[in-house]
Write a protein that holds these residues in place. Structure first.
Motif, short mmCIF file in Angstrom:
data_model
loop_
_atom_site.label_atom_id
_atom_site.label_comp_id
_atom_site.label_asym_id
_atom_site.label_seq_id
_atom_site.Cartn_x
_atom_site.Cartn_y
_atom_site.Cartn_z
N TRP A 1 4.73 1.89 1.26
CA TRP A 1 5.53 2.93 0.60
C TRP A 1 4.97 4.27 1.08
CZ3 TRP A 1 7.67 -1.19 0.05
CH2 TRP A 1 8.02 -1.87 -1.09
N VAL A 2 5.83 5.14 1.57
CA VAL A 2 5.43 6.45 2.09
C VAL A 2 5.99 7.53 1.16
CG1 VAL A 2 5.55 8.04 4.04
CG2 VAL A 2 5.45 5.56 4.45
N PHE A 3 5.09 8.27 0.52
CA PHE A 3 5.51 9.34 -0.37
C PHE A 3 5.88 10.60 0.40
CE2 PHE A 3 2.87 6.80 -3.26
CZ PHE A 3 3.83 6.53 -4.22
N ASP A 4 5.13 10.91 1.44
CA ASP A 4 5.36 12.10 2.24
C ASP A 4 4.78 11.80 3.62
OD1 ASP A 4 5.12 14.60 3.54
OD2 ASP A 4 4.67 15.66 1.70
N PRO A 5 5.56 11.95 4.68
CA PRO A 5 5.03 11.63 6.00
C PRO A 5 4.02 12.65 6.52
CG PRO A 5 7.25 12.46 6.19
CD PRO A 5 6.96 12.34 4.72
N ILE B 1 0.86 -1.19 0.00
CA ILE B 1 0.00 0.00 0.00
C ILE B 1 0.89 1.23 0.00
CG2 ILE B 1 -1.92 -1.18 1.14
CD1 ILE B 1 -1.15 0.46 3.68
N MET B 2 0.32 2.34 -0.46
CA MET B 2 1.05 3.59 -0.55
C MET B 2 0.27 4.68 0.18
SD MET B 2 2.03 3.29 -4.52
CE MET B 2 1.23 1.79 -5.05
N ILE B 3 0.98 5.46 0.98
CA ILE B 3 0.33 6.58 1.66
C ILE B 3 1.11 7.86 1.43
CG2 ILE B 3 -0.83 5.19 3.42
CD1 ILE B 3 1.30 6.06 5.41
N ASP B 4 0.38 8.94 1.42
CA ASP B 4 0.93 10.28 1.32
C ASP B 4 0.36 11.04 2.51
OD1 ASP B 4 1.52 12.93 0.82
OD2 ASP B 4 0.87 12.88 -1.28
N GLY B 5 1.16 11.18 3.55
CA GLY B 5 0.71 11.81 4.78
C GLY B 5 0.22 13.23 4.61
N VAL C 1 0.18 13.97 12.20
CA VAL C 1 0.11 12.97 11.13
C VAL C 1 1.49 12.37 10.90
CG1 VAL C 1 -0.36 12.58 8.68
CG2 VAL C 1 -1.91 14.01 10.03
N ALA C 2 2.52 13.19 10.86
CA ALA C 2 3.89 12.69 10.66
C ALA C 2 4.29 11.75 11.80
CB ALA C 2 4.88 13.84 10.55
N SER C 3 3.90 12.09 13.02
CA SER C 3 4.18 11.22 14.17
C SER C 3 3.46 9.88 14.01
CB SER C 3 3.74 11.88 15.47
OG SER C 3 4.49 13.05 15.70
N ALA C 4 2.21 9.93 13.57
CA ALA C 4 1.44 8.70 13.36
C ALA C 4 2.05 7.86 12.25
CB ALA C 4 -0.02 9.04 13.04
#
Length: 82
Positions: free
Chosen positions: A52-56, A4-8, A61-64
């Motif tokens: 895969w993390v595009f942007d934390p 999965i891919m996330i963009d924080g 949100v970045a902490s999570a």
């Protein structure tokens, strides 16, 4: 193996991020929307899930995202920060 891919940067709160994870991973309705619940759900899977993390993102949100990355690693998934 699922990836999965996330963009924080797309989420305003950790809750929104967990709602997205719930949908992407088809987590059960009783999913508790926190790292402990995510760990429980991922540990029940027979195959690890890659993340895969595009942007934390920033702030809470970045902490999570950071904690979520550890949960994926702890459950055998590969985590890539792109």
């Amino acid at each position: 193996m699922q990836t999965i891919m996330i963009d924080g940067s797309r989420y305003d709160s950790p809750r929104e991020l967990h709602l997205a994870l719930k949908q992407m991973l088809s987590l059960p309705s009783y999913y508790g929307m926190n790292a402990d619940a995510l760990n429980d759900c991922l540990s029940e899977r027979t195959q690890p899930v890659n993340l895969w993390v595009f942007d934390p993102g920033s702030g809470d949100v970045a902490s999570a995202v950071s904690v979520i990355c550890e949960v994926f690693r702890d459950n055998g998934g590969n985590v890539k920060e792109l």
